[in-house]
Design a protein around this motif. Structure first.
Motif, PDB file in Angstrom:
ATOM      1  N   GLU A  14      25.087  49.706  18.148  1.00  0.00           N
ATOM      2  CA  GLU A  14      25.156  50.081  16.077  1.00  0.00           C
ATOM      3  C   GLU A  14      23.925  49.730  15.681  1.00  0.00           C
ATOM      4  O   GLU A  14      23.440  49.602  14.089  1.00  0.00           O
ATOM      5  N   LYS A  15      22.825  49.750  16.077  1.00  0.00           N
ATOM      6  CA  LYS A  15      20.836  49.738  16.125  1.00  0.00           C
ATOM      7  C   LYS A  15      20.972  50.959  15.057  1.00  0.00           C
ATOM      8  O   LYS A  15      20.559  50.337  14.294  1.00  0.00           O
ATOM      9  N   TRP A  16      21.173  52.364  14.848  1.00  0.00           N
ATOM     10  CA  TRP A  16      20.501  53.207  14.332  1.00  0.00           C
ATOM     11  C   TRP A  16      21.426  52.434  13.019  1.00  0.00           C
ATOM     12  O   TRP A  16      20.533  53.190  11.553  1.00  0.00           O
ATOM     13  N   ASP A  17      23.014  52.323  12.835  1.00  0.00           N
ATOM     14  CA  ASP A  17      23.719  51.951  11.600  1.00  0.00           C
ATOM     15  C   ASP A  17      22.394  51.092  10.278  1.00  0.00           C
ATOM     16  O   ASP A  17      22.565  50.835   9.585  1.00  0.00           O
ATOM     17  N   LYS A  18      22.702  49.892  11.566  1.00  0.00           N
ATOM     18  CA  LYS A  18      22.278  49.018  11.221  1.00  0.00           C
ATOM     19  C   LYS A  18      20.889  48.941  10.937  1.00  0.00           C
ATOM     20  O   LYS A  18      19.848  48.970   9.883  1.00  0.00           O
ATOM     21  N   GLN A  19      20.131  49.854  11.335  1.00  0.00           N
ATOM     22  CA  GLN A  19      18.322  50.263  10.253  1.00  0.00           C
ATOM     23  C   GLN A  19      18.459  50.985   9.547  1.00  0.00           C
ATOM     24  O   GLN A  19      17.713  50.768   8.626  1.00  0.00           O
ATOM     25  N   LYS A  20      19.455  51.845   9.522  1.00  0.00           N
ATOM     26  CA  LYS A  20      19.836  52.438   8.284  1.00  0.00           C
ATOM     27  C   LYS A  20      19.969  51.935   6.975  1.00  0.00           C
ATOM     28  O   LYS A  20      19.729  52.312   6.030  1.00  0.00           O
ATOM     29  N   PHE A  21      20.479  50.481   6.975  1.00  0.00           N
ATOM     30  CA  PHE A  21      21.107  50.058   6.123  1.00  0.00           C
ATOM     31  C   PHE A  21      19.106  48.980   5.788  1.00  0.00           C
ATOM     32  O   PHE A  21      19.454  48.667   4.673  1.00  0.00           O
ATOM     33  N   ASN A  22      18.919  48.713   6.526  1.00  0.00           N
ATOM     34  CA  ASN A  22      17.837  47.461   6.219  1.00  0.00           C
ATOM     35  C   ASN A  22      16.154  48.311   5.616  1.00  0.00           C
ATOM     36  O   ASN A  22      15.680  47.558   5.723  1.00  0.00           O
ATOM     37  N   LEU A  23      16.642  49.489   6.139  1.00  0.00           N
ATOM     38  CA  LEU A  23      15.396  50.817   5.647  1.00  0.00           C
ATOM     39  C   LEU A  23      14.978  50.871   3.885  1.00  0.00           C
ATOM     40  O   LEU A  23      16.483  50.531   3.336  1.00  0.00           O
ATOM     41  N   LYS A  24      14.346  50.737   4.069  1.00  0.00           N
ATOM     42  CA  LYS A  24      14.295  50.395   1.997  1.00  0.00           C
ATOM     43  C   LYS A  24      14.444  52.014   1.650  1.00  0.00           C
ATOM     44  O   LYS A  24      14.029  52.613   2.621  1.00  0.00           O
ATOM     45  N   LEU A  25      15.480  51.572   0.755  1.00  0.00           N
ATOM     46  CA  LEU A  25      15.044  52.800  -0.613  1.00  0.00           C
ATOM     47  C   LEU A  25      14.538  53.188  -1.478  1.00  0.00           C
ATOM     48  O   LEU A  25      13.420  52.103  -1.815  1.00  0.00           O
ATOM     49  N   VAL A  26      13.996  54.492  -1.873  1.00  0.00           N
ATOM     50  CA  VAL A  26      13.409  55.547  -3.042  1.00  0.00           C
ATOM     51  C   VAL A  26      14.212  55.705  -3.799  1.00  0.00           C
ATOM     52  O   VAL A  26      15.106  56.324  -3.618  1.00  0.00           O
TER      53      VAL A  26
END
Lengths: 645, 253
Positions: A14-26
């Motif tokens: 689940e790490k990468w999914d979680k990271q993708k959600f937590n990363l800020k978006l532009v």
């Protein structure tokens, strides 16, 4: 500085999914206010430049070649791994992850490798959508083959030219963005420094290789996709132009260099012949699917063969030692590269090597040809057989190939966190230029996978997080750091061009360095040898700056000048590699310390003391580099002695 | 072996060039052609002379950078290889070898034996791709492609963009190069949506770059290091004609 790999919490899957959600978006409207520099246009660079431009960022890309399509990714032969399980043979994302961690001898981060395995399936989809002509079955679906270190068939391929076809796919996406005006492409332009302003990478300094113009380029982030440093050995399977300069310049501006001594020696290359040789040629690992590796059983037979008293066909079946099949019955000829290489060296060192130099073993297709027929073998490997024939003047359909290990790939590289950022904020490293996914040994068909994973599916997510944090305000090209860095580059170029009284060409220094590295920091290393190598490299460096001869002027094409800069950087890197190899008093993967081996002569790790990434910090000219450790934590795989028996 | 080289030397596109003679002594037949030039260049550097500039990189016949016109033939006397794959055993002791750059108006000389082939890149920019963004594509096996079609597309896709076809052609035509890309994508289902637009855009760019016309002499096919076939040109012509006749309203929209 404390190393923070920024690994996400939670279960591995689940790490990468979680990271993708937590990363800020532009947001889409803001993306066009950002500017990103991509250096290098191989698989990692071209895929990153195209993908970021598609998202709406303004990209400037650079390569030293005359066209972005010439990058050395183009020469990769065998294939690209993906956990598609199209063969129904038990593959899965977890298995690809496990094979890669184990193949790397437990010196890579679990989270990175799992992400790599996860996105591997998307890469194949992407490439097919671009029109990459992978090999197919008669039913029209994709074909697979096996590669070393795996017991499933998960390697996708395009005859022996997979790298070419994948790069042309990425190049075509890049071309589309150039056409749309979202990527500005600079060819025949070499990056010579990173501009670090207010603690962040904000641009680069380049030299136009045609006109000599030294220029600065400003951007919100800098992506180094500049490949590996195998050419530190002078002879390698890399292209002549492949070099470490971009990564090394970034290192000297604050990017830590991780595990520099982790280099891969590929077992199946065409052996060296003579002193004039400028490079070595690889024969793809895929050949070990059907080729059988052997050497004469006794030194006496090998000697007679070398003297030309007997021919290879005179050696009876019972006098042949298929040493990989004998020692590793379950993986046979498909053991990982480091294991295959060391065994070939051992056999040659025992005096059982073949060829005029005795530094070679056989790779034999007779059995495959009688089983499959010459046509089938030609359809699978034709271009490789032709290449071998061209170089050696020997027909591999009629007699076995002679092969010997050669330097091929570097697992070490710039230290990056999970987001691929180096220790310079805003400076990223992708593909072979970083250290991240292969541990101490890379499995076959994984380099293409990693380069494209970083470019297509990792950086488009992770870069946004940084850009959103710094905001879209334009970078100030009048910041004094730009003028200062440009001046530093000009001083260095002027220094090289003043070396007109030298007595030795830059190429000779490069060859000398290569000899030192291969002898003492190659397939087997020991303390005494490494200490000796350090002294030799320091002496070589001093001699280089005193006696090297550099021709011509700045304002023209000047390869004497280009090479001088690259070789000077290789010499410094060579010393760091030796330091790293000396520090790591264990064997792991491609790093074989003779002091640390099992009773059977296999690499013996020391997990208690060396289960860490060595990240080296530059501290000043001629100062010893500082070692920073990132401990590797294994929560999912159990560390064991690798066994391919 | 000892050889005599006659090499084209030209400082840049603006200055006139000339042939210069150099001896190449003690050459081993196992050397590659480019390694032979390396040896000559090392000698020139030590004498304080300007070394001969030539483009090269991978030295295994795949990057397409090397581009030498050797004894009147692109990539030298042997079939289906590049200059970097040519070995000195293909020559004889005492031979005189003439080395020139590619000659074509669309490939101006950069220096000595190197030319500017960026025209090829610009033709690719005009349409040598399938317009898909990263992500959001179907599973790879949802697009079945008959093996013979996939193999044929692969054969076209092996072009290394070296420019030997242009150098071999009396008209300096780029048709073999352009048609290889057109064919690869025209054969594959992924290339269909933009097929007729692509052929027009790439041909228009080719014409703009100043390449000559194709008169079907076949010199390009004979000299291509990757054995790209003339049938690609036939396919390009077919598609181009189809685009002009049947799809013009869509194309000029």
């Amino acid at each position: 500085m404390e190393l923070n790999a920024k690994l996400p919490e939670g279960p591995l899957a689940e790490k990468w999914d979680k990271q993708k959600f937590n990363l800020k978006l532009v947001n889409p409207a803001n993306k066009r206010k950002y500017h990103v520099i991509v250096v290098g246009t191989g698989l990692a660079g071209a895929s990153a430049a195209a993908s970021l431009a598609e998202l709406g960022y303004n990209v400037t890309a650079f390569c030293f070649h005359d066209s972005p399509r010439r990058a050395h990714s183009i020469a990769a032969q065998g294939g690209i791994n993906a956990a598609k399980n199209y063969q129904n043979d038990g593959d899965s994302i977890y298995r690809l992850f496990y094979d890669t961690i184990k193949g790397g001898d437990y010196r890579a981060r679990e989270a990175n490798v799992y992400r790599l395995a996860e996105v591997s399936v998307n890469i194949i989809d992407q490439c097919v959508a671009q029109g990459v002509p992978f090999a197919r079955e008669y039913g029209g679906l994709l074909d697979n083959r096996s590669f070393g270190g795996a017991q499933v068939s998960r390697t996708f391929y395009a005859r022996g030219q997979t790298g070419q076809q994948l790069l042309l796919g990425a190049y075509s996406s890049l071309n589309r963005q150039i056409h749309l005006g979202k990527v500005k492409m600079y060819t025949r332009t070499e990056m010579l420094d990173v501009v670090v302003a207010d603690g962040k990478a904000q641009g680069i300094v380049t030299r136009n290789l045609r006109t000599g113009a030294i220029e600065t380029h400003a951007a919100h982030a800098v992506l180094l996709c500049t490949g590996g440093y195998s050419n530190v050995f002078y002879l390698s399977t890399n292209a002549i132009g492949s070099n470490v300069t971009a990564a090394w310049r970034a290192h000297k501006r604050g990017a830590y260099f991780a595990n520099p001594c982790f280099t891969q020696i590929h077992p199946t290359c065409i052996p060296v012949s003579g002193d004039h040789q400028s490079k070595l040629t690889l024969m793809s690992e895929s050949l070990r699917n059907d080729g059988r590796v052997w050497a004469p059983k006794t030194v006496a037979i090998a000697e007679r063969l070398r003297k030309g008293e007997i021919k290879v066909t005179d050696i009876k079946e019972e006098d042949r030692d298929y040493f990989l099949e004998r020692k590793y019955p379950s993986f046979g000829n498909l053991v990982p590269r480091d294991v295959a290489s060391r065994n070939a060296k051992e056999v040659s060192d025992e005096g059982r090597g073949v060829g005029a130099s005795g530094k070679a073993v056989f790779l034999d297709f007779a059995e495959a040809i009688s089983r499959l027929g010459e046509d089938t073998v030609a359809a699978k490997y034709g271009n490789l057989f032709d290449m071998y024939y061209q170089i050696t003047d020997e027909n591999p359909y009629k007699q076995p190939m002679r092969i010997y290990p050669a330097v091929h790939y570097t697992m070490g590289g710039l230290w990056v966190d999970y987001n691929l950022m180096t220790t310079i904020p805003g400076c990223y490293a992708l593909g072979e230029a970083n250290f991240s996914d292969h541990g101490a040994n890379r499995l076959g068909a994984s380099a293409l996978m990693q380069g494209l994973a970083d470019g297509y599916f990792v950086i488009p997510y992770t870069l946004g997080d940084y850009l959103a944090t710094i905001g879209p305000k334009a970078v100030d090209p009048n910041h004094p750091a730009f003028a200062q860095t440009k001046k530093d580059v000009e001083v260095r170029v002027a220094k090289f061009l003043s070396m007109k009284k030298g007595t030795k060409t830059v190429n000779e220094y490069h060859r000398d360095l290569g000899h030192i590295m291969w002898e003492y920091c190659g397939m087997a290393r020991n303390e005494a040898g490494l200490i000796k190598a350090k002294g030799l490299i320091q002496a070589l460096k001093a001699d280089f700056w005193k006696n090297a001869l550099v021709m011509g002027e700045n304002e023209e094409i000047n390869f004497s000048l280009e090479r001088a800069g690259r070789v000077a950087d290789f010499i410094e890197l060579g010393e760091l590699m030796v330091d790293d190899a000396l520090m790591r008093r264990e064997s792991c993967g491609g790093h074989f310390r003779e002091e640390s081996q099992t009773e059977e002569g296999e690499a013996k790790r020391d997990d208690e003391n060396f289960s860490f990434v060595a990240a080296w910090e530059y501290t000043g000219e001629n100062q010893p580099e500082k070692l920073n450790r990132e401990d590797l934590i294994f929560e999912n795989v159990k560390l064991t002695q690798r066994s391919y028996k | 072996m000892n050889l005599t080289l006659k090499v084209w030397r030209q400082k840049n596109a603006k200055t006139a060039g000339k042939m210069v003679t150099y001896p190449a002594n003690d050459i081993s037949p196992d050397m590659s052609f480019l390694e032979m030039l390396d040896v000559v260049n090392e000698g020139l550097i030590l004498k304080g002379e300007d070394p001969i500039y030539f483009d090269h990189d991978c030295r295994e016949g795949i990057c397409g950078t090397c581009s030498l016109y050797i004894n009147g033939r692109p990539h030298g006397p042997k079939q289906a290889i590049t200059s970097c794959q040519l070995h000195m055993r293909s020559f004889y002791d005492g031979q005189t070898i003439t080395i020139e750059p590619w000659r074509a108006a669309a490939f101006p000389v950069v220096k000595d034996l190197a030319t500017d082939r960026s025209a090829f890149d610009r033709i690719q920019h005009a349409g040598g791709y399938v317009s898909v963004n990263t992500g959001g594509v179907p599973d790879a096996n949802e697009i079945p492609i008959p093996k013979p079609i996939a193999d044929e597309a692969f054969n076209s896709a092996t072009c290394i963009q070296c420019g030997a076809c242009v150098a071999a052609c009396k008209n300096a035509s780029a048709m073999l190069f352009v048609s290889a890309k057109i064919s690869q994508l025209a054969l594959l289902p992924q290339g269909q949506p933009e097929r007729y637009q692509r052929v027009q855009n790439m041909v228009a760019q080719m014409d703009e770059e100043g390449f000559g016309n194709c008169t079907n002499t076949g010199a390009c096919e004979a000299e291509c290091p990757k054995s790209i076939k003339l049938t690609n040109i036939a396919r390009l012509n077919g598609d181009f004609l189809t685009a002009k006749i049947f799809k013009s309203e869509e194309i000029h929209a």
